[in-house]
Each structure stands twice: as structure tokens, then as C-alpha cells.
Design a protein around this motif. Structure first.
Motif, mmCIF file in Angstrom:
data_model
loop_
_atom_site.group_PDB
_atom_site.id
_atom_site.type_symbol
_atom_site.label_atom_id
_atom_site.label_comp_id
_atom_site.label_asym_id
_atom_site.label_seq_id
_atom_site.Cartn_x
_atom_site.Cartn_y
_atom_site.Cartn_z
ATOM 1 N N LEU A 166 -6.252 -29.043 -10.806
ATOM 2 C CA LEU A 166 -4.970 -29.467 -11.372
ATOM 3 C C LEU A 166 -4.926 -29.295 -12.892
ATOM 4 O O LEU A 166 -5.773 -29.828 -13.610
ATOM 5 C CB LEU A 166 -4.736 -30.930 -11.022
ATOM 6 N N GLY A 167 -3.961 -28.531 -13.359
ATOM 7 C CA GLY A 167 -3.754 -28.375 -14.790
ATOM 8 C C GLY A 167 -4.706 -27.405 -15.469
ATOM 9 O O GLY A 167 -4.691 -27.300 -16.695
ATOM 10 N N LEU A 168 -5.548 -26.711 -14.691
ATOM 11 C CA LEU A 168 -6.494 -25.776 -15.308
ATOM 12 C C LEU A 168 -5.963 -24.342 -15.233
ATOM 13 O O LEU A 168 -5.318 -23.964 -14.262
ATOM 14 C CB LEU A 168 -7.853 -25.822 -14.603
ATOM 15 N N ALA A 169 -6.300 -23.556 -16.265
ATOM 16 C CA ALA A 169 -5.944 -22.138 -16.254
ATOM 17 C C ALA A 169 -6.726 -21.450 -15.137
ATOM 18 O O ALA A 169 -7.832 -21.890 -14.813
ATOM 19 C CB ALA A 169 -6.307 -21.523 -17.603
ATOM 20 N N PRO A 170 -6.144 -20.375 -14.533
ATOM 21 C CA PRO A 170 -6.795 -19.709 -13.401
ATOM 22 C C PRO A 170 -8.265 -19.362 -13.639
ATOM 23 O O PRO A 170 -9.110 -19.537 -12.752
ATOM 24 C CB PRO A 170 -5.968 -18.437 -13.205
ATOM 25 N N GLN A 171 -8.592 -18.916 -14.845
ATOM 26 C CA GLN A 171 -9.985 -18.538 -15.139
ATOM 27 C C GLN A 171 -10.915 -19.756 -15.063
ATOM 28 O O GLN A 171 -12.047 -19.674 -14.591
ATOM 29 C CB GLN A 171 -10.018 -17.932 -16.531
ATOM 30 N N LYS A 172 -10.393 -20.903 -15.525
ATOM 31 C CA LYS A 172 -11.179 -22.142 -15.504
ATOM 32 C C LYS A 172 -11.349 -22.642 -14.066
ATOM 33 O O LYS A 172 -12.374 -23.228 -13.719
ATOM 34 C CB LYS A 172 -10.503 -23.227 -16.350
ATOM 35 N N VAL A 173 -10.315 -22.427 -13.248
ATOM 36 C CA VAL A 173 -10.390 -22.834 -11.845
ATOM 37 C C VAL A 173 -11.502 -22.038 -11.164
ATOM 38 O O VAL A 173 -12.347 -22.597 -10.456
ATOM 39 C CB VAL A 173 -9.034 -22.595 -11.120
ATOM 40 N N ALA A 174 -11.527 -20.726 -11.434
ATOM 41 C CA ALA A 174 -12.548 -19.863 -10.818
ATOM 42 C C ALA A 174 -13.942 -20.312 -11.257
ATOM 43 O O ALA A 174 -14.874 -20.384 -10.448
ATOM 44 C CB ALA A 174 -12.299 -18.417 -11.213
ATOM 45 N N GLU A 175 -14.078 -20.660 -12.541
ATOM 46 C CA GLU A 175 -15.363 -21.098 -13.074
ATOM 47 C C GLU A 175 -15.815 -22.395 -12.381
ATOM 48 O O GLU A 175 -16.953 -22.521 -11.934
ATOM 49 C CB GLU A 175 -15.198 -21.332 -14.583
ATOM 50 N N LEU A 176 -14.877 -23.339 -12.287
ATOM 51 C CA LEU A 176 -15.192 -24.639 -11.684
ATOM 52 C C LEU A 176 -15.572 -24.485 -10.204
ATOM 53 O O LEU A 176 -16.561 -25.053 -9.743
ATOM 54 C CB LEU A 176 -13.995 -25.588 -11.832
ATOM 55 N N PHE A 177 -14.780 -23.685 -9.478
ATOM 56 C CA PHE A 177 -15.085 -23.488 -8.061
ATOM 57 C C PHE A 177 -16.409 -22.739 -7.896
ATOM 58 O O PHE A 177 -17.104 -22.910 -6.900
ATOM 59 C CB PHE A 177 -13.937 -22.779 -7.339
ATOM 60 N N GLY A 178 -16.745 -21.903 -8.895
ATOM 61 C CA GLY A 178 -18.039 -21.227 -8.872
ATOM 62 C C GLY A 178 -19.166 -22.257 -8.899
ATOM 63 O O GLY A 178 -20.121 -22.179 -8.120
ATOM 64 N N TYR A 179 -19.047 -23.257 -9.766
ATOM 65 C CA TYR A 179 -20.061 -24.317 -9.862
ATOM 66 C C TYR A 179 -20.147 -25.099 -8.545
ATOM 67 O O TYR A 179 -21.236 -25.380 -8.049
ATOM 68 C CB TYR A 179 -19.713 -25.299 -10.990
ATOM 69 N N ILE A 180 -18.972 -25.457 -8.016
ATOM 70 C CA ILE A 180 -18.953 -26.278 -6.796
ATOM 71 C C ILE A 180 -19.556 -25.481 -5.628
ATOM 72 O O ILE A 180 -20.357 -26.004 -4.848
ATOM 73 C CB ILE A 180 -17.520 -26.752 -6.481
ATOM 74 N N GLY A 181 -19.204 -24.202 -5.562
ATOM 75 C CA GLY A 181 -19.745 -23.330 -4.517
ATOM 76 C C GLY A 181 -21.263 -23.231 -4.610
ATOM 77 O O GLY A 181 -21.964 -23.240 -3.600
ATOM 78 N N ARG A 182 -21.773 -23.182 -5.858
ATOM 79 C CA ARG A 182 -23.219 -23.079 -6.041
ATOM 80 C C ARG A 182 -23.931 -24.365 -5.646
ATOM 81 O O ARG A 182 -25.008 -24.339 -5.045
ATOM 82 C CB ARG A 182 -23.541 -22.728 -7.492
ATOM 83 N N LEU A 183 -23.322 -25.498 -5.988
ATOM 84 C CA LEU A 183 -23.918 -26.787 -5.609
ATOM 85 C C LEU A 183 -24.036 -26.883 -4.090
ATOM 86 O O LEU A 183 -25.009 -27.402 -3.547
ATOM 87 C CB LEU A 183 -23.038 -27.945 -6.103
ATOM 88 N N HIS A 184 -23.012 -26.372 -3.424
ATOM 89 C CA HIS A 184 -23.002 -26.390 -1.962
ATOM 90 C C HIS A 184 -24.046 -25.412 -1.400
ATOM 91 O O HIS A 184 -24.875 -25.786 -0.573
ATOM 92 C CB HIS A 184 -21.589 -26.027 -1.484
ATOM 93 N N ALA A 185 -23.995 -24.173 -1.904
ATOM 94 C CA ALA A 185 -24.861 -23.127 -1.341
ATOM 95 C C ALA A 185 -26.337 -23.335 -1.691
ATOM 96 O O ALA A 185 -27.212 -23.175 -0.845
ATOM 97 C CB ALA A 185 -24.390 -21.755 -1.823
ATOM 98 N N GLU A 186 -26.602 -23.709 -2.947
ATOM 99 C CA GLU A 186 -27.994 -23.757 -3.395
ATOM 100 C C GLU A 186 -28.663 -25.105 -3.164
ATOM 101 O O GLU A 186 -29.864 -25.195 -3.007
ATOM 102 C CB GLU A 186 -28.086 -23.395 -4.889
ATOM 103 N N ARG A 187 -27.866 -26.179 -3.187
ATOM 104 C CA ARG A 187 -28.482 -27.506 -3.050
ATOM 105 C C ARG A 187 -28.115 -28.194 -1.744
ATOM 106 O O ARG A 187 -28.484 -29.354 -1.528
ATOM 107 C CB ARG A 187 -28.054 -28.409 -4.205
ATOM 108 N N GLY A 188 -27.298 -27.518 -0.936
ATOM 109 C CA GLY A 188 -26.924 -28.089 0.356
ATOM 110 C C GLY A 188 -26.053 -29.323 0.255
ATOM 111 O O GLY A 188 -26.015 -30.155 1.163
ATOM 112 N N LEU A 189 -25.339 -29.445 -0.890
ATOM 113 C CA LEU A 189 -24.464 -30.603 -1.072
ATOM 114 C C LEU A 189 -23.268 -30.497 -0.114
ATOM 115 O O LEU A 189 -22.672 -29.431 0.022
ATOM 116 C CB LEU A 189 -23.966 -30.595 -2.525
ATOM 117 N N SER A 190 -22.935 -31.603 0.551
ATOM 118 C CA SER A 190 -21.731 -31.627 1.394
ATOM 119 C C SER A 190 -20.531 -31.838 0.489
ATOM 120 O O SER A 190 -20.600 -32.624 -0.454
ATOM 121 C CB SER A 190 -21.808 -32.782 2.395
ATOM 122 N N VAL A 191 -19.439 -31.131 0.796
ATOM 123 C CA VAL A 191 -18.252 -31.200 -0.062
ATOM 124 C C VAL A 191 -17.012 -31.508 0.777
ATOM 125 O O VAL A 191 -16.809 -30.918 1.847
ATOM 126 C CB VAL A 191 -18.042 -29.853 -0.815
#
Ligand code: ATP
Length: 242
Positions: A166-191
Motif C-alpha cells: 500500500l502506497g509504495l512505488a512499483p519498484q519498491k513493491v517488487a523489492e519488498l516482495f523479493g524479500y518476503i519471497g526469499r524469507l519464505h523460500a530460504e528460511r521456510g517461513l509460513s506467510v
């Protein structure tokens, strides 16, 4: 294995019924997205899961234990990390202070807090750079990273995120989702992710639920939900923006 199991959940605000007989599960290491129009009850469902909204009916089970009447602050200690809508960082505290406050659940283990802090600052180099800055002066994207980082400081097993884009520029959204995706993929975090940008969210998630007027109207594998006629009509008619 199921981590979060919500069954027959009803909740509301005074006379307003926000959730009505909701069933939802998140498996260990699973990425689940929750979609739905404004006012559907998505925020209410996350708040009920993290104990900020009382269930009036139904049951919430986390890691095999019934937590329906467990208060929110204890659910943090059990492993439910909530990133609320609108970030809600403490504006008059520095980045480091905000992160340390997020580590409150681990306060008895000082070395654990230090380790988590190093991990979060490693994950978000921008927060490391801005660690002495007041949170109220961060950009929108930085504040959202801080909100996620603060939730990670409680070493959650489930990260529940309420519209982080919410309220983030598209590039920032991609960056943030990149982090969340990595937390899920690399650390097995449930989201469990509430998101308006349906296409982006469905591309990240394994399963999805669509809420309407407090009820689940569509659920299934993310690909199947993305192909559902009702979902396509509601989200992919060119309005998704992704
Ligand atoms: P949005 O996408 O617009 O954020 P949402 O799907 O997250 O919506 P909720 O915020 O959970 O929906 O709201 C569900 C219903 O509960 C709405 O009808 C809303 O008006 C109502 N509601 C939410 N918070 C309160 C409150 N504090 N007091 C009274 N009613 C509320």
C-alpha cells in the motif's frame, strides 16, 4: 503439516459482522494469499489470527494448540508475527529502537535479540544504513521494511502481512516482495499475505482464498484461483495494475 487452522470463525465490531464462518489453513512453510474487495474482512481475519480481534465463534489452532482465547501478546511469543496495515512503526523512535521493541518476545535471551538484529540488518541493508534515524522520517518503502523487520525480531513461524504494498512505488513493491519471497523460500517461513495487487500476490503464493462480505467465496491453489472466472472478473479486468 498444518501450522494455522481457522475454522468456523466469526468476529465483528459491535453490531457489524466482519467475519462469518471462515475456514482457512496455512501449512508449515506455505505461502497463502488472502484476496477480496474493500471491506471484505481481510484485515479483520489477520487481526483475529494475531489476537487483536476477539473471535465470537469458531476456533483458531496454531501449531496444534487451541489459541482462540490466547491474548495477542502471547501469540507473538508462540510465533505469529503481524505486520499491520499502514506499517504503524513508532515514529519518535529510531530504526534500531523499533527493531529492539519487536524483539520483546525474546527479551530474556539477549544474545538471541542481538543475533536477530544482525540478521534483520543483514537482510535489509537500507535499515542498517538508517539505523539511527527516527522511524517517522523514513520513506514509505523504508518504513514498510522496518515493519517487516520488526515482526521478524520476534522470530515468527508465521508472518501475517496486511497490504504491505500500500502506497509504495512499483519498484519498491517488487523489492519488498523479493524479500518476503526469499524469507519464505530460504528460511521456510509460513506467510499469510493480504494483498490488493492480486496478480503479483498470486504469482508468489501457493494457495489463495478470496473473501467477500466476511465469507470465503473461492479457495484453492494459486493457479486455480487466478483462473477462476469470478476472480478474473473482479481483479484482472485491467484494474490490477500488475
Ligand atoms: P480493505 O481492503 O478496505 O482494507 P478489509 O477486507 O480488510 O478491507 P476489514 O477492514 O476487515 O476489511 O473490514 C471488514 C468490515 O468490518 C467492514 O465492513 C468494516 O467497515 C468493518 N470494520 C472494520 N473495522 C471496524 C471497526 N473498528 N469498527 C466498526 N467496523 C469495523
Amino acid at each position: 503439516m498444518t501450522l494455522l487452522e481457522i475454522s468456523g470463525l466469526g468476529a465483528g465490531y459491535g453490531g457489524v459482522r466482519a467475519l462469518d464462518g471462515v475456514d482457512l489453513t496455512v501449512g508449515v512453510g506455505e505461502f497463502v494469499v488472502l484476496l477480496g474487495p474493500n471491506g471484505a474482512g481481510k484485515t479483520s481475519l489477520l487481526r483475529a489470527a494475531s489476537g487483536l480481534l476477539k473471535a465470537v465463534s469458531g476456533r483458531i489452532v496454531f501449531d496444534g494448540a487451541d489459541i482462540t482465547s490466547v491474548p495477542g501478546w502471547r501469540r507473538v511469543g508462540l510465533g505469529i508475527g503481524h505486520v499491520p496495515e499502514g506499517r504503524q512503526v513508532f515514529p519518535d523512535h529510531t530504526v534500531l529502537e523499533n527493531l529492539r521493541l519487536g524483539g520483546f518476545a525474546n527479551r530474556r535471551a539477549k544474545s538471541r535479540v542481538k543475533h536477530l538484529l544482525d540478521e534483520v540488518l543483514d537482510l535489509f541493508p537500507r535499515l542498517h544504513e538508517r539505523r539511527g534515524q527516527l522511524a517517522g522520517t523514513l520513506s514509505g518503502g523504508e518504513a514498510q521494511m522496518l515493519a517487516v523487520g520488526r515482526a521478524l525480531m520476534s522470530s515468527p513461524r508465521l508472518l501475517a502481512l496486511d497490504e504491505p504494498s500500500l502506497g509504495l512505488a512499483p519498484q519498491k513493491v517488487a523489492e519488498l516482495f523479493g524479500y518476503i519471497g526469499r524469507l519464505h523460500a530460504e528460511r521456510g517461513l509460513s506467510v499469510l499475505l493480504v494483498e490488493q495487487q492480486a496478480m503479483t500476490a498470486l504469482s508468489l503464493a501457493e494457495r489463495a482464498y478470496v473473501l467477500e462480505r466476511g465469507r470465503v467465496v473461492v479457495s484453492g491453489p494459486a493457479e486455480t484461483v487466478a483462473g477462476d472466472d469470478r476472480v478474473r472478473a473482479a481483479y484482472f479486468g485491467g484494474a490490477d495494475g500488475s
